[in-house]
Design an enzyme around this catalytic site. Structure first.
Site, PDB file in Angstrom:
ATOM      1  N   TYR A 101       0.947  -1.206  -0.001  1.00 57.46           N
ATOM      2  CA  TYR A 101       0.052  -0.031  -0.035  1.00 57.46           C
ATOM      3  C   TYR A 101       0.903   1.334   0.010  1.00 57.46           C
ATOM      4  O   TYR A 101       0.376   2.348  -0.132  1.00 57.46           O
ATOM      5  CB  TYR A 101      -0.962  -0.078   1.055  1.00 57.46           C
ATOM      6  CG  TYR A 101      -1.995  -1.149   1.123  1.00 57.46           C
ATOM      7  CD1 TYR A 101      -3.220  -0.899   0.157  1.00 57.46           C
ATOM      8  CD2 TYR A 101      -1.845  -2.110   1.625  1.00 57.46           C
ATOM      9  CE1 TYR A 101      -4.097  -2.061   0.095  1.00 57.46           C
ATOM     10  CE2 TYR A 101      -2.828  -3.467   1.547  1.00 57.46           C
ATOM     11  CZ  TYR A 101      -3.941  -3.220   0.722  1.00 57.46           C
ATOM     12  OH  TYR A 101      -4.713  -4.139   0.677  1.00 57.46           O
ATOM     13  N   PHE A 121     -10.716  -4.864  10.878  1.00 59.16           N
ATOM     14  CA  PHE A 121     -11.521  -4.602   9.961  1.00 59.16           C
ATOM     15  C   PHE A 121     -11.262  -4.958   8.591  1.00 59.16           C
ATOM     16  O   PHE A 121     -10.022  -5.172   8.671  1.00 59.16           O
ATOM     17  CB  PHE A 121     -12.265  -3.219   9.823  1.00 59.16           C
ATOM     18  CG  PHE A 121     -11.111  -2.350   9.552  1.00 59.16           C
ATOM     19  CD1 PHE A 121     -10.892  -1.898   8.243  1.00 59.16           C
ATOM     20  CD2 PHE A 121     -10.502  -1.342  10.819  1.00 59.16           C
ATOM     21  CE1 PHE A 121     -10.000  -0.664   7.908  1.00 59.16           C
ATOM     22  CE2 PHE A 121      -9.357  -0.465  10.404  1.00 59.16           C
ATOM     23  CZ  PHE A 121      -9.305  -0.249   8.922  1.00 59.16           C
TER      24      PHE A 121
HETATM   25  C1  LIG Z   1      -7.046  -3.920   3.551  1.00 56.18           C
HETATM   26  C2  LIG Z   1      -7.170  -5.345   2.857  1.00 56.18           C
HETATM   27  O1  LIG Z   1      -7.928  -5.847   2.520  1.00 56.18           O
HETATM   28  S1  LIG Z   1      -5.657  -6.263   3.011  1.00 56.18           S
HETATM   29  C3  LIG Z   1      -5.821  -7.629   1.780  1.00 56.18           C
HETATM   30  C4  LIG Z   1      -5.214  -7.481   0.412  1.00 56.18           C
HETATM   31  N1  LIG Z   1      -5.312  -8.714  -0.403  1.00 56.18           N
HETATM   32  C5  LIG Z   1      -4.598  -9.655  -0.532  1.00 56.18           C
HETATM   33  O2  LIG Z   1      -3.395  -9.713   0.265  1.00 56.18           O
HETATM   34  C6  LIG Z   1      -4.956 -10.854  -1.257  1.00 56.18           C
HETATM   35  C7  LIG Z   1      -4.147 -11.521  -2.109  1.00 56.18           C
HETATM   36  N2  LIG Z   1      -3.381 -10.536  -3.117  1.00 56.18           N
HETATM   37  C8  LIG Z   1      -4.069  -9.801  -4.042  1.00 56.18           C
HETATM   38  O3  LIG Z   1      -5.314  -9.922  -4.070  1.00 56.18           O
HETATM   39  C9  LIG Z   1      -3.398  -9.027  -5.275  1.00 56.18           C
HETATM   40  O4  LIG Z   1      -2.254  -9.501  -5.164  1.00 56.18           O
HETATM   41  C10 LIG Z   1      -3.032  -7.619  -4.455  1.00 56.18           C
HETATM   42  C11 LIG Z   1      -4.570  -6.933  -4.214  1.00 56.18           C
HETATM   43  C12 LIG Z   1      -2.358  -7.541  -3.393  1.00 56.18           C
HETATM   44  C13 LIG Z   1      -2.473  -6.815  -5.732  1.00 56.18           C
HETATM   45  O5  LIG Z   1      -3.403  -6.649  -6.823  1.00 56.18           O
HETATM   46  P1  LIG Z   1      -2.634  -6.267  -8.246  1.00 56.18           P
HETATM   47  O6  LIG Z   1      -3.924  -6.238  -9.146  1.00 56.18           O
HETATM   48  O7  LIG Z   1      -1.890  -7.479  -8.697  1.00 56.18           O
HETATM   49  O8  LIG Z   1      -1.984  -5.184  -8.108  1.00 56.18           O
HETATM   50  P2  LIG Z   1      -1.274  -4.219  -9.227  1.00 56.18           P
HETATM   51  O9  LIG Z   1      -1.119  -5.139 -10.545  1.00 56.18           O
HETATM   52  O10 LIG Z   1      -2.034  -3.103  -9.592  1.00 56.18           O
HETATM   53  O11 LIG Z   1       0.043  -4.114  -8.834  1.00 56.18           O
HETATM   54  C14 LIG Z   1       0.561  -2.646  -8.427  1.00 56.18           C
HETATM   55  C15 LIG Z   1       1.911  -2.681  -8.169  1.00 56.18           C
HETATM   56  O12 LIG Z   1       2.008  -3.229  -6.771  1.00 56.18           O
HETATM   57  C16 LIG Z   1       3.077  -4.213  -6.934  1.00 56.18           C
HETATM   58  N3  LIG Z   1       2.299  -5.244  -5.806  1.00 56.18           N
HETATM   59  C17 LIG Z   1       1.034  -5.821  -6.003  1.00 56.18           C
HETATM   60  N4  LIG Z   1       0.740  -6.777  -5.105  1.00 56.18           N
HETATM   61  C18 LIG Z   1       2.096  -6.808  -4.284  1.00 56.18           C
HETATM   62  C19 LIG Z   1       2.447  -7.727  -3.157  1.00 56.18           C
HETATM   63  N5  LIG Z   1       1.557  -8.597  -2.633  1.00 56.18           N
HETATM   64  N6  LIG Z   1       3.903  -7.678  -2.846  1.00 56.18           N
HETATM   65  C20 LIG Z   1       4.697  -6.648  -3.536  1.00 56.18           C
HETATM   66  N7  LIG Z   1       4.399  -5.807  -4.617  1.00 56.18           N
HETATM   67  C21 LIG Z   1       3.186  -6.002  -4.858  1.00 56.18           C
HETATM   68  C22 LIG Z   1       3.023  -4.883  -8.379  1.00 56.18           C
HETATM   69  O13 LIG Z   1       4.106  -5.673  -8.546  1.00 56.18           O
HETATM   70  C23 LIG Z   1       2.766  -3.424  -9.075  1.00 56.18           C
HETATM   71  O14 LIG Z   1       4.211  -2.909  -9.107  1.00 56.18           O
HETATM   72  P3  LIG Z   1       4.623  -1.956 -10.291  1.00 56.18           P
HETATM   73  O15 LIG Z   1       3.624  -0.707 -10.225  1.00 56.18           O
HETATM   74  O16 LIG Z   1       5.974  -1.468  -9.886  1.00 56.18           O
HETATM   75  O17 LIG Z   1       4.456  -2.707 -11.410  1.00 56.18           O
END
Ligand SMILES: CC(=O)SCCNC(=O)CCNC(=O)[C@H](O)C(C)(C)COP(=O)(O)OP(=O)(O)OC[C@H]1O[C@@H](n2cnc3c(N)ncnc32)[C@H](O)[C@@H]1OP(=O)(O)O
Length: 398
Positions: free
Chosen positions: A123, A398
């Site tokens: 984030y 939450f």
């Molecule tokens: C508040 C909450 O609800 S916390 C719960 C969050 N959800 C989870 O952890 C569930 C499992 N993970 C996921 O669903 C997904 O991997 C998410 C939501 C974390 C990321 O979604 P994505 O659509 O893949 O992210 P997106 O493609 O927009 O990535 C944006 C950037 O963040 C980076 N990024 C995304 N997820 C991660 C991660 N887990 N670790 C490190 N970097 C990450 C990407 O590499 C990308 O980097 P760049 O801009 O340099 O290329």
């Protein structure tokens, strides 16, 4: 192929919940769980990110308030249920969702957005900074001996679930948000929380009242069998208006027969060690980032909290997503306002979010090169300006 983001219709909420649960690698929400949760979601709160016409990701934002240093409570958007389908990750779905959600938060008048992060690497790029920490404490009950000079007074009683469902939300509303980092809990939050208390395991609800008989604290715990004769009390919530109420609740918990250990996620400055004859019997088994804060409206957020120190500092803030926040601010004990002066320190909104509640010093963030120091003499002043007497802590999941 781009990502389209829109607010979902209520008929799509269940599908979004399924996307979220699968992303977290959890089983789908049951019909019974959904019946409770569904009614707590307001229209417009759930966003869907569509890739190739498929619901690929989701996030939800609900309205709350956040206590900030000085005692004000600012309108806050609580971000939750973030997930992207495993076959649609790293295509910018989350990025599109976060951008749309921050604009929505701004339009709704939220001064900050806040969340608990599943992973610390996600984030920051969206401007969220880790603003509070919690520590996981573990006490082995057989070796706990409280000091005679530990605060004592009043009485602890157990209440049943029906009474707890009335008493705890009311008590929390009255005493639960005193510390910076604490947030308002909605009725829906409580409903979903209580619905998780399964009949199969013991949930305990202990209420402390002071010497006048007025309730001033509670503990909500859950017995977890550890195998053999060992039973852990997992404390989910312990809220107290005074150190006496907190100390008496801890003393009550460690006096429960058959329990062998207690574990709880607590503020880092709770004086547990100070109450014990042998301070090492309280073990900190983990310290972790708790609440992440994103300043949505920087001028309003700075205006809402109080600052200390004797010399104000001039800080430039940069925000790649909400450029209205860009600018130079003079911040001191007499308030915070936009300024025409040249900045002594430059930071992005993520660093400012981490500093906002006073959990970390400006010097620490600067030592990580996350604050650009143009005037080295300003660093010590900035530490004094942002410092708070109490460590912030959220304590609400939450
Ligand atoms: C508040 C909450 O609800 S916390 C719960 C969050 N959800 C989870 O952890 C569930 C499992 N993970 C996921 O669903 C997904 O991997 C998410 C939501 C974390 C990321 O979604 P994505 O659509 O893949 O992210 P997106 O493609 O927009 O990535 C944006 C950037 O963040 C980076 N990024 C995304 N997820 C991660 C991660 N887990 N670790 C490190 N970097 C990450 C990407 O590499 C990308 O980097 P760049 O801009 O340099 O290329």
């Amino acid at each position: 192929m781009g990502v389209d983001v829109r607010a979902l219709d209520p008929a799509e909420y269940r599908a979004a919940q399924d996307v979220f649960m699968a992303a977290l690698m959890r089983p789908p929400t049951t019909d019974e769980q959904w019946r409770v949760r569904e009614g707590t979601i307001r229209q417009g709160d759930v966003l869907g990110g569509f890739h190739d016409g498929t619901l690929a990701g989701t996030t939800r934002l609900f309205g709350s308030t956040l206590r900030v240093p000085g005692g004000a409570a600012v309108p806050a958007g609580a971000v939750t249920a973030v997930g992207v389908r495993a076959d649609k990750t790293r295509r910018g779905v989350l990025t599109a969702l976060m951008r749309a959600q921050l604009t929505d938060a701004k339009n709704r008048g939220h001064v900050v957005a806040m969340l608990h992060a599943s992973e610390a690497a996600i984030y920051g790029r969206f401007g969220y900074g880790a603003a509070t920490r919690a520590r996981q404490v573990r006490l082995t009950i057989a070796s706990v001996k409280w000091r005679d000079d530990m605060p004592r007074g009043g009485a602890v009683r157990l209440v049943d679930r029906a009474d707890a469902e009335k008493l705890l939300p009311e008590l929390y509303r009255r005493i639960g948000t005193a510390r910076p980092g604490m947030m308002e809990r909605s009725d829906g939050w409580w409903r979903v929380g209580f619905s998780r208390h399964e009949q199969r395991s013991l949930y305990g609800y202990a209420v402390h009242s002071d010497e006048h008989g007025d309730d001033d604290g509670y503990a909500l715990y859950h017995a977890v069998p550890l195998g053999g004769d060992d039973i852990k009390l997992q404390v989910h919530d312990l809220v107290a208006a005074t150190s006496t109420a907190a100390a008496e609740l801890w003393r009550f918990l460690t006096g429960i027969d058959l329990a062998t250990e207690i574990e709880a996620a607590r503020p880092v400055d709770e004086p547990l060690e100070w109450w014990l004859q042998d301070a090492r019997q309280c073990r900190t088994v983990d310290v972790f980032d708790d609440l992440w804060v994103r300043l949505v409206d920087v001028p309003a957020a700075l205006h809402a909290r109080t600052f200390g120190g004797s010399t104000p500092v001039v800080i430039e803030v940069r925000d790649r997503i909400l450029p209205q926040n860009d600018g130079v601010y003079r911040i001191g004990s007499d308030g915070a306002e936009r300024s025409e002066r040249s900045p002594q320190l430059v930071m992005d909104v993520e660093s400012l979010g981490a500093l906002y509640l006073g959990d970390v010093s400006v010097s620490t963030v600067a030592a990580a090169n996350r604050v650009e120091v143009r005037d080295p003499a300003a660093l010590e002043d900035a530490d004094a300006v942002f410092t708070t007497p109490r460590q912030p802590w959220c304590g609400t999941h939450f």
